[in-house]
Scaffold this active site. Structure first.
Site, PDB file in Angstrom:
ATOM      1  N   CYS A  97      49.064  46.122  50.660  1.00  0.00           N
ATOM      2  CA  CYS A  97      49.640  45.833  51.979  1.00  0.00           C
ATOM      3  C   CYS A  97      48.620  46.071  53.095  1.00  0.00           C
ATOM      4  O   CYS A  97      47.766  46.935  52.994  1.00  0.00           O
ATOM      5  CB  CYS A  97      50.824  46.738  52.237  1.00  0.00           C
ATOM      6  SG  CYS A  97      52.083  46.593  50.987  1.00  0.00           S
ATOM      7  N   ARG A 112      42.644  41.371  51.444  1.00  0.00           N
ATOM      8  CA  ARG A 112      43.100  42.504  50.653  1.00  0.00           C
ATOM      9  C   ARG A 112      44.157  42.099  49.630  1.00  0.00           C
ATOM     10  O   ARG A 112      44.486  42.879  48.743  1.00  0.00           O
ATOM     11  CB  ARG A 112      43.671  43.586  51.575  1.00  0.00           C
ATOM     12  CG  ARG A 112      42.652  44.112  52.570  1.00  0.00           C
ATOM     13  CD  ARG A 112      43.305  45.062  53.518  1.00  0.00           C
ATOM     14  NE  ARG A 112      43.704  46.278  52.834  1.00  0.00           N
ATOM     15  CZ  ARG A 112      43.000  47.395  52.816  1.00  0.00           C
ATOM     16  NH1 ARG A 112      41.870  47.447  53.471  1.00  0.00           N
ATOM     17  NH2 ARG A 112      43.417  48.454  52.167  1.00  0.00           N
ATOM     18  N   TRP A 128      52.283  43.392  49.746  1.00  0.00           N
ATOM     19  CA  TRP A 128      51.950  43.187  48.337  1.00  0.00           C
ATOM     20  C   TRP A 128      53.060  43.900  47.584  1.00  0.00           C
ATOM     21  O   TRP A 128      53.118  45.130  47.574  1.00  0.00           O
ATOM     22  CB  TRP A 128      50.582  43.806  48.047  1.00  0.00           C
ATOM     23  CG  TRP A 128      49.984  43.449  46.723  1.00  0.00           C
ATOM     24  CD1 TRP A 128      49.261  42.328  46.422  1.00  0.00           C
ATOM     25  CD2 TRP A 128      50.031  44.228  45.525  1.00  0.00           C
ATOM     26  NE1 TRP A 128      48.865  42.365  45.120  1.00  0.00           N
ATOM     27  CE2 TRP A 128      49.318  43.517  44.540  1.00  0.00           C
ATOM     28  CE3 TRP A 128      50.610  45.449  45.177  1.00  0.00           C
ATOM     29  CZ2 TRP A 128      49.165  43.983  43.238  1.00  0.00           C
ATOM     30  CZ3 TRP A 128      50.454  45.917  43.880  1.00  0.00           C
ATOM     31  CH2 TRP A 128      49.729  45.187  42.925  1.00  0.00           C
ATOM     32  N   ASN A 172      52.955  50.864  53.969  1.00  0.00           N
ATOM     33  CA  ASN A 172      52.005  50.609  52.900  1.00  0.00           C
ATOM     34  C   ASN A 172      52.098  51.779  51.935  1.00  0.00           C
ATOM     35  O   ASN A 172      51.942  52.923  52.355  1.00  0.00           O
ATOM     36  CB  ASN A 172      50.592  50.529  53.516  1.00  0.00           C
ATOM     37  CG  ASN A 172      49.508  50.317  52.492  1.00  0.00           C
ATOM     38  OD1 ASN A 172      49.801  50.097  51.322  1.00  0.00           O
ATOM     39  ND2 ASN A 172      48.257  50.366  52.928  1.00  0.00           N
ATOM     40  N   GLY A 173      52.419  51.531  50.666  1.00  0.00           N
ATOM     41  CA  GLY A 173      52.493  52.628  49.707  1.00  0.00           C
ATOM     42  C   GLY A 173      53.830  52.628  48.983  1.00  0.00           C
ATOM     43  O   GLY A 173      54.556  51.637  48.973  1.00  0.00           O
ATOM     44  N   GLU A 209      30.670  44.283  33.392  1.00  0.00           N
ATOM     45  CA  GLU A 209      30.839  43.826  34.771  1.00  0.00           C
ATOM     46  C   GLU A 209      30.853  42.292  34.836  1.00  0.00           C
ATOM     47  O   GLU A 209      31.643  41.696  35.582  1.00  0.00           O
ATOM     48  CB  GLU A 209      29.707  44.424  35.639  1.00  0.00           C
ATOM     49  CG  GLU A 209      29.583  43.896  37.050  1.00  0.00           C
ATOM     50  CD  GLU A 209      30.815  44.059  37.925  1.00  0.00           C
ATOM     51  OE1 GLU A 209      31.780  44.719  37.513  1.00  0.00           O
ATOM     52  OE2 GLU A 209      30.815  43.480  39.020  1.00  0.00           O
ATOM     53  N   LYS A 216      33.976  40.060  36.336  1.00  0.00           N
ATOM     54  CA  LYS A 216      33.783  39.098  37.434  1.00  0.00           C
ATOM     55  C   LYS A 216      34.366  37.752  37.049  1.00  0.00           C
ATOM     56  O   LYS A 216      35.076  37.130  37.811  1.00  0.00           O
ATOM     57  CB  LYS A 216      32.280  38.971  37.683  1.00  0.00           C
ATOM     58  CG  LYS A 216      31.737  39.003  39.029  1.00  0.00           C
ATOM     59  CD  LYS A 216      31.875  40.165  39.941  1.00  0.00           C
ATOM     60  CE  LYS A 216      33.047  41.027  39.905  1.00  0.00           C
ATOM     61  NZ  LYS A 216      32.884  42.361  40.403  1.00  0.00           N
ATOM     62  N   GLU A 235      38.269  37.749  36.773  1.00  0.00           N
ATOM     63  CA  GLU A 235      39.044  37.937  38.005  1.00  0.00           C
ATOM     64  C   GLU A 235      39.001  36.737  38.946  1.00  0.00           C
ATOM     65  O   GLU A 235      39.992  36.456  39.607  1.00  0.00           O
ATOM     66  CB  GLU A 235      38.705  39.253  38.721  1.00  0.00           C
ATOM     67  CG  GLU A 235      37.400  39.325  39.457  1.00  0.00           C
ATOM     68  CD  GLU A 235      37.229  40.662  40.205  1.00  0.00           C
ATOM     69  OE1 GLU A 235      36.090  41.131  40.250  1.00  0.00           O
ATOM     70  OE2 GLU A 235      38.206  41.214  40.725  1.00  0.00           O
ATOM     71  N   HIS A 279      32.268  44.659  14.354  1.00  0.00           N
ATOM     72  CA  HIS A 279      33.335  45.584  13.962  1.00  0.00           C
ATOM     73  C   HIS A 279      34.718  45.032  14.298  1.00  0.00           C
ATOM     74  O   HIS A 279      35.684  45.773  14.366  1.00  0.00           O
ATOM     75  CB  HIS A 279      33.121  46.945  14.630  1.00  0.00           C
ATOM     76  CG  HIS A 279      31.862  47.612  14.168  1.00  0.00           C
ATOM     77  ND1 HIS A 279      31.723  48.146  12.911  1.00  0.00           N
ATOM     78  CD2 HIS A 279      30.658  47.771  14.774  1.00  0.00           C
ATOM     79  CE1 HIS A 279      30.503  48.633  12.764  1.00  0.00           C
ATOM     80  NE2 HIS A 279      29.828  48.407  13.900  1.00  0.00           N
ATOM     81  N   LYS A 311      42.097  43.688  47.376  1.00  0.00           N
ATOM     82  CA  LYS A 311      40.744  44.191  47.556  1.00  0.00           C
ATOM     83  C   LYS A 311      40.687  45.694  47.335  1.00  0.00           C
ATOM     84  O   LYS A 311      39.759  46.207  46.738  1.00  0.00           O
ATOM     85  CB  LYS A 311      40.246  43.830  48.959  1.00  0.00           C
ATOM     86  CG  LYS A 311      38.846  44.315  49.276  1.00  0.00           C
ATOM     87  CD  LYS A 311      37.806  43.618  48.424  1.00  0.00           C
ATOM     88  CE  LYS A 311      36.422  44.182  48.611  1.00  0.00           C
ATOM     89  NZ  LYS A 311      35.518  43.786  47.519  1.00  0.00           N
TER      90      LYS A 311
HETATM   91  O1  M6R Z   1      37.240  50.115  46.409  1.00  0.00           O
HETATM   92  P1  M6R Z   1      36.842  50.529  45.023  1.00  0.00           P
HETATM   93  O2  M6R Z   1      35.411  50.336  44.756  1.00  0.00           O
HETATM   94  O3  M6R Z   1      37.310  51.915  44.678  1.00  0.00           O
HETATM   95  O4  M6R Z   1      37.640  49.529  44.081  1.00  0.00           O
HETATM   96  C1  M6R Z   1      37.634  49.696  42.692  1.00  0.00           C
HETATM   97  C2  M6R Z   1      38.125  48.439  41.990  1.00  0.00           C
HETATM   98  O5  M6R Z   1      39.440  48.161  42.366  1.00  0.00           O
HETATM   99  C3  M6R Z   1      37.249  47.222  42.314  1.00  0.00           C
HETATM  100  O6  M6R Z   1      35.920  47.451  41.979  1.00  0.00           O
HETATM  101  C4  M6R Z   1      37.750  45.982  41.528  1.00  0.00           C
HETATM  102  O7  M6R Z   1      37.574  46.167  40.165  1.00  0.00           O
HETATM  103  C5  M6R Z   1      37.027  44.731  42.030  1.00  0.00           C
HETATM  104  N1  M6R Z   1      37.990  43.709  42.345  1.00  0.00           N
HETATM  105  C6  M6R Z   1      36.118  44.145  41.031  1.00  0.00           C
HETATM  106  O8  M6R Z   1      35.457  43.011  41.494  1.00  0.00           O
END
Ligand code: M6R
Length: 609
Positions: A2, A27, A75, A99-100, A481, A485, A488, A504, A604
Site C-alpha cells: 500500500c 510499489r 495492495w 498500510n499494514g 539472482e 529476475k 519476476e 541430483h 517494490k
Molecule cells: O527492499 P529490500 O531490498 O529489502 O527488498 C527485498 C526484496 O523484496 C527484493 O529484493 C525483491 O526480491 C525484488 N523484487 C527482486 O528484484
C-alpha cells in the site's frame, strides 16, 4: 504494498496527492482512492479498484479544489479487491488510509459490533475507523486521544493517516511500517507518505517518526508539523534530514523503462560509491566501524538483497577469514538462533522497510547482537534501527525488479569486508580495491553499448519452456539472482541452481525445450563446463555467460555464447556477469510484452510479513 499520501496547504491538495499516488505506483497496488473536505465542508470520497487511471477518470469529471486531502493505493490483504474495500474509509467526520495489518482486527470488530458500530467493508483498516468513531462519539474523546487509545489497542505492523473533517487537519501514526512527513516552510505545505519519493519537489525537509509517535499536520504557520507520543506528550522521537532527492533521478529520461534506465545507471553509481566512501562524506561511516572485530558475521535479508548477501558471504570468508552465516530473514526470525554478543548481524535492504528483515534485526537486538545495515534509503526503519549503517547510494530504484541496488549492495559489502579486515588505512590495498571497482565500471560501460547480442539471444529463446540458471562457487548467487529476475518480470519458469546439484534431481527436467543459462568465470571453470556437458547430452539449449579467455571451449559446447573480459576484475567478475542476466531478463520480458516496471502481483517494498 500500500501507498499513502496526505497533503495540507494552500495549493490544491487533490492534485498533489494524485501526483504522489502516481509516483507510488511502482510499489504495486490493486485499487486507489482519495478523500478531501469539499467546499460544503463535507467529505468527498472517490475510490476505484484497478489502476490509478480509473480513479483519475472518476475525478476528471469533477471540479475539485481542496486544501487538505489523503490518498491511498491498496495492495489487498484483508478482503478482496473491490471499490468498497479500497481506501480511504470514512465516517461523517473521520477518514483514514492504512498500510499494514491489524492482527487482532476480528476480536475488536466483534466488540465494536456489540457496541452498535457498523462496518461497510471487510477490511481490518475499517476496524480502526470503528474504534475512532466509538471513542469520539460514545466516549466523547478528542480525535488525537482516540487515535492514541486505538493505536495502543491494535497488534501488528501498521501506518495510518487520518483526516479530520472539522478542521481539515491530518494525523499520522505508525508501528513497524514506513512513514515520512515533510514540510515546506516557504509555501506552508506539509505532507505525509509511506515513501519519501512522493514528497520530492514539494518539501525541503523530511521527518521520519519513530514507532508510536503521532504526527500532527496542521496549517498553522509556524507549526506545520508536531509530534506527540501515545500519552500525548510532545516528542522529539523522529529523525530529520534535508530533502535531497531530485526529480531527474526519478524520471525515465530517454529509456523505455525504469528497469533499463537503472541498469544503465550502474557504472556511474559504482564510481559514485568509490567517491563517497574513499574521498567524501562516507569516510566517517567507515571510520565508525573500523573498531568492529566480530567473531562471526550473520547476514540476513530477503529476495535480491539475500542473494547480494550470498556474494558478500564469499567476500567475508575469503578476505576476512571470519565465519559467516547467511539467513533468509523470513526464516531466521522464527528460529531460536544461536547467536552471541560477539557476533555482528548485517542486514541488507534496498528499501530498509522489508518487514521480515526488520523483524530479524529486532530479534538480533533483543539477543544483544550488534547490527549493521547495508541499505539504500537513508532514514528508513532499518537505517534508524541499526547500530551502524552503510548506504549503498543507488538513488531511487523505481523498477520493481532490483538491479542497481543489487550491484551497489555487493560493492558496499566488499567495502565492509575491506574495513573489517583492517585495510582502510592500507593505501596500497585501498587503491587496489578502488582500481578494481573503477575497472568494473568501465567494463559495464562498454557492455551496455554492446548489448545487441544479449537482445538477440532473448529474442530467440523467450518462448522456451523453462530456464535453469546455473553457477558454481562465486557464480552460484548470480545464477539464483538471474533466475529471480527472469521469473519476476517475464513470468517464465526459471530456477537458479548450483551447477553441481543438477544431477541430483533437476536434470530430469532437461529436454530440447529447456534452456540452461550457465554463468561461469575463471574459478571452477572446468567443473562448470562438465556440468554444461551433462545438460547438452540431454539436448538442453545451452547459453554460456562466461570469460572471453575461454572463447574456444565455450563456443564448442554452447548454442549461444556471451563472452566478457573478466581479466583484472577478481572478486567482481560475478557482478559483471550479473549485468548480462539483468539485460537478458529485460529483453525476454520485452519480447513477452509484460509490464516490466510493475510486474503482476509484486510490490517494490514488502512491508507485510
Ligand atoms: O527492499 P529490500 O531490498 O529489502 O527488498 C527485498 C526484496 O523484496 C527484493 O529484493 C525483491 O526480491 C525484488 N523484487 C527482486 O528484484
Amino acid at each position: 504494498m500500500c501507498g499513502i499520501v496526505g497533503h495540507l496547504g494552500p495549493r490544491n491538495s487533490v492534485e498533489i496527492v494524485m501526483e504522489g499516488l502516481k509516483r507510488l505506483e511502482y510499489r504495486g497496488y490493486d485499487s486507489a482512492g482519495i478523500c478531501f473536505v469539499n467546499e460544503k465542508g463535507q467529505f468527498s470520497v472517490f475510490k476505484k479498484s484497478g489502476k490509478l487511471e480509473n480513479l483519475q477518470a472518476l475525478i476528471a469529471k469533477e471540479k475539485i479544489i481542496a486544501r487538505s486531502c489523503i490518498g491511498h493505493t491498496r495492495w489487498a490483504t484483508h478482503g478482496e479487491v473491490n471499490d468498497v474495500n479500497s481506501h480511504p474509509h470514512n465516517s461523517e467526520d473521520i477518514a483514514l488510509v492504512h498500510n499494514g495489518i491489524i492482527e487482532n482486527a476480528e476480536e475488536i470488530r466483534t466488540e465494536l459490533l456489540a457496541e452498535g458500530v457498523r462496518f461497510q467493508s471487510d477490511t481490518d483498516s475499517e476496524v480502526f475507523l470503528g474504534m475512532l468513531t466509538f471513542y469520539t462519539q460514545k466516549k466523547k474523546m478528542g480525535l488525537v486521544e482516540s487515535i492514541a487509545q486505538s493505536f495502543k489497542r491494535i497488534r501488528g505492523n501498521s501506518a495510518f493517516v487520518i483526516l479530520n473533517r472539522a478542521t481539515s487537519e491530518i494525523f499520522a501514526v505508525k508501528r513497524g511500517a514506513p512513514l515520512v512527513c515533510g514540510i515546506n516552510e516557504i509555501s506552508s505545505e506539509v505532507l505525509v507518505s509511506s515513501d519519501p519519493y512522493a514528497l520530492v519537489g514539494v518539501v525541503d525537509k523530511l521527518y521520519f517518526p519513530e514507532d508510536d509517535i503521532i504526527c500532527y499536520l496542521s496549517a498553522a504557520n509556524k507549526n506545520l508539523l508536531r509530534f506527540f507520543d501515545l500519552n500525548l506528550v510532545p516528542s522529539k522521537r523522529y529523525f530529520s534530514k534535508k530533502q535531497e532527492m531530485s526529480f531527474k533521478a526519478s524520471e525515465k529520461g530517454n529509456f523505455e523503462h525504469f528497469m533499463l534506465k537503472e541498469i544503465h545507471e550502474q557504472p556511474e553509481l559504482m564510481r559514485g560509491l568509490v567517491q563517497f566512501y574513499f574521498h567524501g562524506e562516507g569516510k566517517d561511516s567507515l571510520h565508525g566501524i573500523t573498531q568492529l572485530r566480530p567473531e562471526r558475521i550473520i547476514i540476513s535479508a530477503c529476495g535480491t538483497a539475500y542473494y547480494a548477501g550470498l556474494v558478500i558471504r564469499n567476500f567475508i570468508e575469503t578476505f576476512n577469514g571470519v565465519s559467516c552465516t547467511h539467513e533468509l530473514a523470513s526464516e531466521f526470525r522464527y528460529r531460536k538462533p544461536l547467536v552471541n554478543p560477539k557476533d555482528l548481524a548485517v542486514f541488507i535492504s534496498q528499501s530498509g522497510e522489508t518487514a521480515d528483515t526488520l523483524a530479524a534485526q529486532t530479534l538480533c537486538k533483543e539477543l544483544h547482537v550488534g547490527t549493521l545495515s547495508i541499505v539504500n534509503v537513508e532514514g528508513s526503519s532499518l537505517y534508524r534501527q541499526c547500530d551502524h549503517n552503510l548506504l549503498i547510494r543507488a538513488g531511487i530504484e523505481v523498477g520493481v525488479a532490483s538491479t542497481k541496488a543489487f550491484t551497489q549492495q555487493v560493492l558496499t559489502g566488499r567495502i565492509l569486508s575491506h574495513v573489517l579486515a583492517g585495510h582502510l588505512n592500507d593505501k596500497e590495498k585501498t587503491n587496489a580495491l578502488i582500481y578494481k571497482i573503477n575497472t568494473l565500471a568501465e567494463r559495464v560501460d562498454s557492455l551496455l553499448v554492446n548489448s545487441g547480442l544479449i537482445r538477440e539471444v532473448a529474442q530467440q529463446l523467450y518462448n522456451k519452456k523453462g530456464f535453469f540458471f546455473t553457477g558454481r562457487g562465486p557464480y552460484f548467487p548470480i545464477a539464483l539472482e538471474g533466475a529471480l529476475k527472469l521469473k519476476e518480470i517475464a513470468y517464465v519458469h526459471a530456477e537458479g541452481y548450483a551447477a553441481g546439484e543438477l544431477k541430483h534431481g533437476p536434470i530430469a527436467l532437461i529436454d530440447h525445450e529447456m534452456v540452461n543459462i550457465a554463468v561461469m568465470g575463471e574459478d571452477l571453470f572446468e567443473k562448470s563446463i562438465s556440468n554444461v556437458q551433462e545438460v547438452r547430452a540431454r539436448k538442453g539449449i545451452i547459453v554460456v555467460i562466461g570469460p572471453e579467455s575461454h572463447r574456444e571451449e565455450i563456443k564448442k559446447i554452447s548454442d549461444h555464447a556471451i563472452l566478457l573480459n573478466l581479466e583484472g576484475l577478481g572478486e567482481f567478475s560475478p557482478l559483471f556477469l550479473n549485468i548480462v542476466n539483468q539485460l537478458l531478463a529485460y529483453y525476454v520480458a520485452k519480447c513477452k510484452g509484460t509490464d516490466i516496471d510493475k510486474p503482476r502481483n509484486l510490490a517494490k517494498s514488502v512491508t507485510v510479513e
